[in-house]
Design a protein around this motif. Structure first.
Motif: not given
Length: 506
Positions: A74-82, A94-107
């Motif tokens: 949850p903290h990793v995801l919150a950091a991605a949002d920030w 075009g800022v997006e939070i893009l999913p990967t095949n794991g739990s942690h996304p790419v910004v």
């Protein structure tokens, strides 16, 4: 013939490919071109935002974005949002939070308004961090930035939250001060670097068109010193594995059975000891088969670094150095592979003593790889060695563990390396040195393998206590880094414009 040579040089500059003709040009030792009026306004803007930049660092470090621990997802995801919100505030589109095949996304974010006349630069960094253990060795809370003695302290202030912020702040300064950038920019910030970026190759393949660029600049990495810059020519690869030893179906009383039954800890200790030889090298059969000898140029780079072994020994509290006797400390770290036991356990490990003969014991092994070695090849050789030396009264097996990556190498002369060298001469007033690093950044290899992109490391920390308690970043390097990022964006644009001018003359 002259026209053909000029065309080849121009192409190499634009594409970021090595060129001997271009190499001769950058060997003149000149700094970057004098800053344009626009760049001067950008640098003035930066100097007026220092308190806000400190706030950036404090807010981002406050997220305990430890990618290795599932409880921190949850903290990793919150950091991605920030981070995504910060890219939008910087003016990126075009800022997006893009999913990967794991739990942690790419910004991801971009600014592509210059057009094809300017290069497209992909900026890379990561917002995840290492665990903070042992917590009791921190002098201040790890997820609260503490500024003292000219340093920022906190987990990620250097690796890599401070690094990615410097790049973003420079991009923002151009957009706020000038309303434009000298180059097209794409920003890709991941949340799995500290666990070896296991889902990044598939992500890069899936988004190859979106991530198309002329060159990658990495905000992850550091400099050899506060007053001298470095151009990185390579990082070692890595492969991890776990050794399991079993000697029985149950633990046994050490008095009733001791001396007559095998002890898994003893078996494991012998296997681990047998992984090294008397010369300080790795005893695994065939381990060095693919390792290239050092060249004269390699040794010259090591000498130019002026590594002070005594100073490091004192600063780390070392009792001495080990390793292959025929190689110096820096030669081992830059050009030789490693095999290290990074964890061992078996039997009773709690407080006090329990008189038990353990039925099983385990070890974690990490190998750093040099060019021509592969994770698969080294894993196979270590597995074969363990199987060959496992005694008949035990069962031994090796399983791969964690992420892995091939070594990353970088040609000495590329357009981006040359631009970086010019910026180093400007901000440090010294010639940069060429160096390698014993660590690994998997993304740099993946950019080459999956996207065919050249990468230049352009991080500005000093890698002080990263991955350890009391990680810190020199305050002046935080400022120097964002100024350098502002400079290199203009320098890359200028060099491509000059290359285009060569083509027009043809």
């Amino acid at each position: 013939m002259a026209a053909v040579v000029a065309l080849v040089v121009a192409f190499c500059v634009v594409a970021g490919l090595p060129s001997e003709a271009w190499a001769g040009r950058v060997g003149d030792g000149k700094p970057a071109a004098p800053p344009s009026p626009g760049l001067k306004r950008v640098l003035d803007y930066i100097e007026g935002q220092l308190d806000r930049y400190d706030k950036d660092l404090s807010e981002l470090v406050a997220f305990p974005s430890v990618s290795a621990l599932p409880d921190h997802t949850p903290h990793v995801l919150a950091a991605a949002d920030w981070v995504a919100a910060r890219l939008r505030r910087a003016g990126l589109q075009g800022v997006e939070i893009l999913p990967t095949n794991g739990s942690h996304p790419v910004v991801y974010g971009e600014w592509l308004s210059v057009g094809t006349a300017a290069p497209t630069v992909l900026l890379y960094g990561h917002y995840d961090v290492q665990p903070v253990d042992p917590l009791d060795e921190w002098e201040s809370p790890p997820f609260e930035v503490s500024k003292r003695g000219g340093y920022y302290y906190g987990r990620g202030v250097d690796d890599d939250k401070g690094g990615l912020l410097e790049a973003v702040q420079a991009v923002e300064a151009w957009l706020q001060a000038e309303g434009s950038l000298p180059v097209n920019v794409k920003v890709m910030l991941e949340g799995e670097e500290e666990v070896m970026s296991p889902h990044l190759p598939a992500f890069l393949r899936a988004h190859a068109a979106r991530l198309a660029a002329d060159v990658v600049l990495s905000a992850d990495g550091g400099q050899p010193g506060p007053e001298v810059g470095g151009i990185s020519l390579g990082l070692r690869g890595v492969v991890g594995m776990q050794v399991h030893v079993e000697t029985a179906g149950t633990d046994m009383h050490s008095g009733m059975k001791g001396g007559s039954v095998p002890n898994a800890n003893h078996v494991l200790a012998a296997l681990v000891a047998g992984l090294r030889n008397a010369n300080g090298g790795v005893a695994v059969e065939g381990f060095y088969d693919d390792v290239a000898p050092l060249t004269d140029e390699d040794r010259a780079d090591v000498a130019e670094y002026h590594f002070d072994a005594d100073q490091e020994k004192e600063s780390l509290g070392l009792y001495g150095f080990t390793g292959e006797k025929e190689y110096g400390v820096l030669e081992q770290r830059w050009f030789r592979p490693t095999l290290d036991v990074v964890g061992m356990w078996g039997g009773f490990t709690g407080e006090g003593i329990k008189t038990v003969i353990p039925r099983a014991a385990h070890a974690k092994i990490s190998c750093r790889l040099v060019p021509a070695q592969t994770p698969e090849g080294v894993l196979a050789k270590v597995s074969e060695h363990i199987a060959r030396h496992c005694p008949a009264h035990a069962r031994c097996r090796v399983i791969p563990m964690g992420g892995s990556c091939h070594p990353w190498t970088n040609p000495r002369r590329t357009a981006a390396n040359d631009a970086a060298a010019a910026v180093h001469r400007t901000v440090s007033a010294k010639e940069p040195i060429y160096l390698r690093d014993g660590a690994s950044i998997p993304a740099l290899t993946f950019f080459q393998q999956e996207l065919g992109l050249a990468v230049t490391k352009f991080g500005w920390g000093l890698s002080e206590r990263i991955h350890a308690p009391n990680e810190r970043l020199r305050a002046d390097m935080y400022g120097k880094g964002r100024r350098a990022w502002a400079l290199i964006l203009e320098e890359l644009a200028r060099r491509q414009a000059e290359a285009a001018g060569v083509r027009e003359e043809l």
